[in-house]
Design an enzyme around this catalytic site. Structure first.
Site, PDB file in Angstrom:
ATOM      1  CB  VAL A   1      -0.961   0.012   1.230  1.00 22.11           C
ATOM      2  CG1 VAL A   1      -1.901  -1.187   1.193  1.00 22.11           C
ATOM      3  CG2 VAL A   1      -0.182   0.042   2.553  1.00 22.11           C
TER       4      VAL A   1
ATOM      5  CG  HIS B   1      -4.012  -6.073   0.005  1.00 21.37           C
ATOM      6  ND1 HIS B   1      -3.023  -6.866   0.542  1.00 21.37           N
ATOM      7  CD2 HIS B   1      -4.994  -6.930  -0.372  1.00 21.37           C
ATOM      8  CE1 HIS B   1      -3.382  -8.135   0.472  1.00 21.37           C
ATOM      9  NE2 HIS B   1      -4.571  -8.207  -0.086  1.00 21.37           N
TER      10      HIS B   1
ATOM     11  CB  CYS C   1     -20.476  10.828   0.976  1.00 22.38           C
ATOM     12  SG  CYS C   1     -18.797  11.440   0.685  1.00 22.38           S
TER      13      CYS C   1
ATOM     14  CB  CYS D   1     -19.886  14.961   3.143  1.00 25.10           C
ATOM     15  SG  CYS D   1     -19.528  13.413   4.003  1.00 25.10           S
TER      16      CYS D   1
HETATM   17  C1  BV8 Z   1     -11.151 -11.383   1.496  1.00 26.24           C
HETATM   18  C2  BV8 Z   1      -4.086  -4.036   5.050  1.00 26.24           C
HETATM   19  C3  BV8 Z   1     -13.155 -11.954   0.233  1.00 26.24           C
HETATM   20  C4  BV8 Z   1      -3.450  -2.835   4.546  1.00 26.24           C
HETATM   21  C5  BV8 Z   1      -3.648  -6.359   4.613  1.00 26.24           C
HETATM   22  C6  BV8 Z   1      -8.253 -18.492   2.520  1.00 26.24           C
HETATM   23  C7  BV8 Z   1      -7.595 -19.183   3.525  1.00 26.24           C
HETATM   24  C8  BV8 Z   1      -7.431 -18.609   4.787  1.00 26.24           C
HETATM   25  C9  BV8 Z   1      -7.902 -17.332   5.048  1.00 26.24           C
HETATM   26  C10 BV8 Z   1      -8.532 -16.640   4.065  1.00 26.24           C
HETATM   27  C11 BV8 Z   1      -8.718 -17.230   2.818  1.00 26.24           C
HETATM   28  N1  BV8 Z   1      -9.348 -16.324   2.029  1.00 26.24           N
HETATM   29  C12 BV8 Z   1      -9.545 -15.201   2.726  1.00 26.24           C
HETATM   30  C13 BV8 Z   1      -9.075 -15.339   3.979  1.00 26.24           C
HETATM   31  C14 BV8 Z   1      -9.110 -14.317   5.071  1.00 26.24           C
HETATM   32  C15 BV8 Z   1      -8.037 -13.274   4.980  1.00 26.24           C
HETATM   33  C16 BV8 Z   1      -6.688 -13.965   4.943  1.00 26.24           C
HETATM   34  O1  BV8 Z   1      -6.060 -14.142   3.920  1.00 26.24           O
HETATM   35  N2  BV8 Z   1      -6.180 -14.337   6.091  1.00 26.24           N
HETATM   36  C17 BV8 Z   1      -4.884 -15.026   6.171  1.00 26.24           C
HETATM   37  C18 BV8 Z   1      -3.919 -14.153   6.937  1.00 26.24           C
HETATM   38  C19 BV8 Z   1      -5.084 -16.368   6.768  1.00 26.24           C
HETATM   39  N3  BV8 Z   1      -8.221 -12.448   3.799  1.00 26.24           N
HETATM   40  C20 BV8 Z   1      -9.034 -11.392   3.781  1.00 26.24           C
HETATM   41  O2  BV8 Z   1      -9.691 -11.070   4.747  1.00 26.24           O
HETATM   42  C21 BV8 Z   1      -9.095 -10.620   2.488  1.00 26.24           C
HETATM   43  N4  BV8 Z   1     -10.426 -10.399   2.061  1.00 26.24           N
HETATM   44  O3  BV8 Z   1     -10.737 -12.520   1.369  1.00 26.24           O
HETATM   45  O4  BV8 Z   1     -12.384 -11.000   1.013  1.00 26.24           O
HETATM   46  C22 BV8 Z   1     -12.833 -11.871  -1.249  1.00 26.24           C
HETATM   47  C23 BV8 Z   1     -12.362 -12.998  -1.886  1.00 26.24           C
HETATM   48  C24 BV8 Z   1     -12.080 -12.955  -3.289  1.00 26.24           C
HETATM   49  C25 BV8 Z   1     -12.265 -11.789  -3.999  1.00 26.24           C
HETATM   50  C26 BV8 Z   1     -12.744 -10.663  -3.337  1.00 26.24           C
HETATM   51  C27 BV8 Z   1     -13.006 -10.724  -1.959  1.00 26.24           C
HETATM   52  C28 BV8 Z   1      -8.476  -9.261   2.686  1.00 26.24           C
HETATM   53  C29 BV8 Z   1      -7.026  -9.366   2.968  1.00 26.24           C
HETATM   54  C30 BV8 Z   1      -6.382  -7.973   3.034  1.00 26.24           C
HETATM   55  C31 BV8 Z   1      -5.444  -7.901   4.166  1.00 26.24           C
HETATM   56  N5  BV8 Z   1      -4.862  -6.602   4.228  1.00 26.24           N
HETATM   57  N6  BV8 Z   1      -3.234  -5.194   4.977  1.00 26.24           N
HETATM   58  C32 BV8 Z   1      -2.301  -2.426   5.387  1.00 26.24           C
HETATM   59  O5  BV8 Z   1      -2.538  -1.911   6.483  1.00 26.24           O
HETATM   60  O6  BV8 Z   1      -1.187  -2.566   4.919  1.00 26.24           O
HETATM   61  S1  BV8 Z   1      -2.637  -7.702   4.772  1.00 26.24           S
HETATM   62  C33 BV8 Z   1      -0.971  -7.537   4.831  1.00 26.24           C
HETATM   63  O7  BV8 Z   1      -0.519  -8.774   4.326  1.00 26.24           O
HETATM   64  C34 BV8 Z   1      -0.236  -6.559   3.979  1.00 26.24           C
HETATM   65  O8  BV8 Z   1      -0.934  -5.427   3.651  1.00 26.24           O
HETATM   66  C35 BV8 Z   1       0.128  -7.283   2.728  1.00 26.24           C
HETATM   67  O9  BV8 Z   1      -0.568  -6.704   1.666  1.00 26.24           O
HETATM   68  C36 BV8 Z   1      -0.337  -8.688   2.943  1.00 26.24           C
HETATM   69  C37 BV8 Z   1       0.591  -9.735   2.476  1.00 26.24           C
HETATM   70  O10 BV8 Z   1       1.774  -9.727   3.215  1.00 26.24           O
HETATM   71  P1  BV8 Z   1       3.151  -9.723   2.468  1.00 26.24           P
HETATM   72  O11 BV8 Z   1       3.176  -8.562   1.567  1.00 26.24           O
HETATM   73  O12 BV8 Z   1       3.372 -11.039   1.872  1.00 26.24           O
HETATM   74  O13 BV8 Z   1       4.173  -9.414   3.635  1.00 26.24           O
HETATM   75  P2  BV8 Z   1       4.763 -10.405   4.757  1.00 26.24           P
HETATM   76  O14 BV8 Z   1       5.344  -9.573   5.823  1.00 26.24           O
HETATM   77  O15 BV8 Z   1       3.814 -11.434   5.139  1.00 26.24           O
HETATM   78  O16 BV8 Z   1       5.940 -11.173   4.012  1.00 26.24           O
HETATM   79  C38 BV8 Z   1       7.100 -10.528   3.587  1.00 26.24           C
HETATM   80  C39 BV8 Z   1       7.880 -11.510   2.753  1.00 26.24           C
HETATM   81  O17 BV8 Z   1       8.989 -10.854   2.207  1.00 26.24           O
HETATM   82  C40 BV8 Z   1       8.432 -12.708   3.563  1.00 26.24           C
HETATM   83  O18 BV8 Z   1       8.198 -13.892   2.817  1.00 26.24           O
HETATM   84  C41 BV8 Z   1       9.939 -12.431   3.650  1.00 26.24           C
HETATM   85  O19 BV8 Z   1      10.724 -13.625   3.638  1.00 26.24           O
HETATM   86  C42 BV8 Z   1      10.152 -11.649   2.388  1.00 26.24           C
HETATM   87  N7  BV8 Z   1      11.269 -10.695   2.418  1.00 26.24           N
HETATM   88  C43 BV8 Z   1      11.662  -9.880   3.427  1.00 26.24           C
HETATM   89  N8  BV8 Z   1      12.666  -9.093   3.021  1.00 26.24           N
HETATM   90  C44 BV8 Z   1      12.915  -9.416   1.716  1.00 26.24           C
HETATM   91  C45 BV8 Z   1      12.021 -10.427   1.335  1.00 26.24           C
HETATM   92  N9  BV8 Z   1      12.031 -10.968   0.101  1.00 26.24           N
HETATM   93  C46 BV8 Z   1      12.908 -10.485  -0.783  1.00 26.24           C
HETATM   94  N10 BV8 Z   1      13.785  -9.489  -0.493  1.00 26.24           N
HETATM   95  C47 BV8 Z   1      13.821  -8.946   0.742  1.00 26.24           C
HETATM   96  N11 BV8 Z   1      14.720  -7.977   1.026  1.00 26.24           N
HETATM   97 ZN    ZN Z   2     -18.015  12.294   2.613  1.00 26.79          ZN
END
Ligand code: BV8
Ligand code: ZN
Length: 242
Positions: A105, A121, A132, A151
């Site tokens: 984001v 996201h 609104c 608003c």
């Molecule tokens: C929904 C908000 C219906 C913004 C975020 C199926 C199974 C289980 C659960 C679910 C499922 N389907 C849905 C769910 C529920 C839930 C979900 O997924 N839960 C999980 C945790 C179990 N999902 C939802 O609720 C979603 N909504 O499903 O609605 C729908 C379905 C279909 C179509 C339409 C609607 C909504 C999910 C939104 C969550 N929002 N954030 C904010 O404040 O930022 S989540 C958060 O995690 C982050 O925003 C990010 O976007 C997201 C993913 O994380 P990553 O980006 O992967 O980051 P992370 O830290 O985990 O990993 C970092 C990686 O980088 C690591 O692997 C690391 O090794 C690596 N790394 C580190 N440094 C480096 C590196 N790699 C390379 N180089 C480096 N230098």
């Molecule tokens: Zn408004």
């Protein structure tokens, strides 16, 4: 499946692809100084997502929620895109179908000059009125403790929280890119948040080759064609055909 470890072969695959989809996560911004979510130094070690990144959390304590997002906005405003971001922007400038799907984001891909960015996201720079529904961009370094719409309604961050649906038009673009690409490049994501993580098996099922770049193994690592263990800032520039 045998893992091809040659960066040259993966670069060639990308060079020949008629259509590329990229999926990025927080790891791509880590080298810019933006903390990731999961992992040892991740944000979720300090904060509970259910306290901050859900609609219920915002309803319960909008001030606390905004405090967290304002802190993150300030942090992101003070950093720069890194070589991983720039490599992806360069990869796009090759005159073929290219979609950069990001779970981030932070807006750093756009700041590195990537054009076709699909923010599944949302964006921390977008505000949305809870009354609104109006959306607007606000890049200011500091926001009021509780930002409001003209608003009079309370504004919320324009991001997708846990338990919320993704924007259907934006999601459709991401699905289309995954289904129609020849190669999918997945970088810096733990691949545990759905539906975003499901784009990778979707691309595979549609016949795409998949390349992963991460500093550690993920649930995807076993299913991809190329898994590169290393930082995105180091590996992504090597995957650009120059
Ligand atoms: C929904 C908000 C219906 C913004 C975020 C199926 C199974 C289980 C659960 C679910 C499922 N389907 C849905 C769910 C529920 C839930 C979900 O997924 N839960 C999980 C945790 C179990 N999902 C939802 O609720 C979603 N909504 O499903 O609605 C729908 C379905 C279909 C179509 C339409 C609607 C909504 C999910 C939104 C969550 N929002 N954030 C904010 O404040 O930022 S989540 C958060 O995690 C982050 O925003 C990010 O976007 C997201 C993913 O994380 P990553 O980006 O992967 O980051 P992370 O830290 O985990 O990993 C970092 C990686 O980088 C690591 O692997 C690391 O090794 C690596 N790394 C580190 N440094 C480096 C590196 N790699 C390379 N180089 C480096 N230098
Ligand atoms: Zn408004």
């Amino acid at each position: 499946m045998a893992k091809e470890t040659s960066v040259n072969a993966a670069r060639e695959l990308l060079a020949k692809a008629g259509s590329i989809a990229v999926l990025t996560g927080a790891g791509v911004s880590a080298e810019s100084g933006v903390p990731t979510f999961r992992g040892a130094a991740g944000l979720w070690k300090q904060f509970r997502p259910e306290d901050l990144a859900t609609p219920e959390a915002f309803a319960r304590d909008p001030k606390l929620c905004w405090e967290w997002y304002s802190w993150r906005r300030g942090l992101i405003a003070g950093v720069e895109p890194n070589p991983g971001h720039f490599a992806l922007a360069e990869m796009e400038q090759r005159g073929r179908a290219f979609t950069l799907i990001t779970q981030n984001v932070d807006g750093l891909h756009q700041r590195a000059d990537s054009k076709n960015v699909v923010e599944v996201h949302g964006s921390i720079w977008t505000l949305r009125c809870t009354k609104c529904g109006k959306e607007w961009q606000d890049l200011s370094a500091t926001l009021p403790a509780l930002p409001h719409c003209e608003c009079g309604g309370l504004a919320r961050p324009g991001v997708v929280w846990f338990g919320e649906n993704l924007n259907p038009q934006i999601w459709a673009k991401a699905e289309h890119a995954a289904q129609s690409c020849d190669v999918m490049l997945v970088a810096g994501t733990s691949a545990v948040v759905y539906p975003a993580a499901g784009l990778v098996p979707l691309a595979r099922a549609s016949g795409a080759k998949v390349i992963e770049v991460n500093i550690e193994a993920t649930p995807l690592s076993e299913m991809v064609d190329y898994a590169f263990s290393g930082s995105s800032g180091a590996i992504l520039p090597q995957l650009v055909d120059r």
